[in-house]
Design a protein around this motif. Structure first.
Motif, PDB file in Angstrom:
ATOM      1  N   ALA A  11     -13.460   7.607  -0.681  1.00  0.00           N
ATOM      2  CA  ALA A  11     -12.357   6.212  -0.812  1.00  0.00           C
ATOM      3  C   ALA A  11     -12.572   5.077  -1.268  1.00  0.00           C
ATOM      4  O   ALA A  11     -11.939   4.067  -2.082  1.00  0.00           O
ATOM      5  N   LEU A  12     -13.882   4.411  -0.064  1.00  0.00           N
ATOM      6  CA  LEU A  12     -14.621   3.172  -0.926  1.00  0.00           C
ATOM      7  C   LEU A  12     -14.823   2.837  -2.189  1.00  0.00           C
ATOM      8  O   LEU A  12     -14.014   1.409  -3.017  1.00  0.00           O
ATOM      9  N   PHE A  60     -13.049   4.951  -4.926  1.00  0.00           N
ATOM     10  CA  PHE A  60     -11.546   4.503  -5.788  1.00  0.00           C
ATOM     11  C   PHE A  60     -11.187   3.876  -5.075  1.00  0.00           C
ATOM     12  O   PHE A  60     -10.346   2.689  -6.304  1.00  0.00           O
ATOM     13  N   LEU A  61     -11.171   2.492  -4.213  1.00  0.00           N
ATOM     14  CA  LEU A  61     -10.492   1.696  -3.277  1.00  0.00           C
ATOM     15  C   LEU A  61     -11.104   0.537  -4.534  1.00  0.00           C
ATOM     16  O   LEU A  61     -10.057  -0.500  -5.174  1.00  0.00           O
ATOM     17  N   GLY A  62     -12.176   0.638  -4.306  1.00  0.00           N
ATOM     18  CA  GLY A  62     -13.244  -1.121  -5.852  1.00  0.00           C
ATOM     19  C   GLY A  62     -12.692  -0.574  -7.366  1.00  0.00           C
ATOM     20  O   GLY A  62     -12.674  -1.791  -7.554  1.00  0.00           O
ATOM     21  N   PHE A 116      -9.886   0.387  -7.958  1.00  0.00           N
ATOM     22  CA  PHE A 116      -8.153  -0.125  -7.714  1.00  0.00           C
ATOM     23  C   PHE A 116      -8.361  -1.597  -7.868  1.00  0.00           C
ATOM     24  O   PHE A 116      -8.028  -2.084  -8.753  1.00  0.00           O
ATOM     25  N   VAL A 117      -8.932  -1.861  -7.147  1.00  0.00           N
ATOM     26  CA  VAL A 117      -8.454  -3.435  -7.463  1.00  0.00           C
ATOM     27  C   VAL A 117      -9.952  -4.278  -8.464  1.00  0.00           C
ATOM     28  O   VAL A 117      -8.924  -5.509  -9.095  1.00  0.00           O
ATOM     29  N   TRP A 118     -10.484  -2.982  -8.532  1.00  0.00           N
ATOM     30  CA  TRP A 118     -11.383  -3.784 -10.098  1.00  0.00           C
ATOM     31  C   TRP A 118     -10.203  -3.808 -11.138  1.00  0.00           C
ATOM     32  O   TRP A 118      -9.695  -4.655 -11.890  1.00  0.00           O
ATOM     33  N   TYR A 131      -6.693  -3.824 -11.267  1.00  0.00           N
ATOM     34  CA  TYR A 131      -6.276  -4.219 -10.807  1.00  0.00           C
ATOM     35  C   TYR A 131      -6.318  -6.407 -10.994  1.00  0.00           C
ATOM     36  O   TYR A 131      -5.331  -6.990 -11.540  1.00  0.00           O
TER      37      TYR A 131
END
Length: 59
Positions: free
Chosen positions: A15-16, A18-20, A22-24, A26
């Motif tokens: 999950a971390l 995939f969150l990273g 997504f942030v990259w 964005y």
């Protein structure tokens, strides 16, 4: 019971990641234009005329 701790840890790690990602995406502007890709398929591509065999033999 130990396998549950391992699986929960793996899922939190994924999950971390995939969150990273997504942030990259964005921050680098991957989601700036959401309208154009949807209508791009409606536009015709330019057709490049190829030399016909008649033009090739006449020169």
């Amino acid at each position: 019971m130990n396998i549950l701790y391992f699986l929960v840890g793996c899922s939190v790690l994924m999950a971390l990641i995939f969150l990273g990602a997504f942030v990259w995406a964005y921050k680098t502007g991957q989601n700036d234009d959401t309208h154009t890709p949807g209508i791009r398929m409606l536009f015709d591509d330019e057709v490049i005329k190829e030399k016909s065999e008649e033009d090739h033999f006449s020169s």
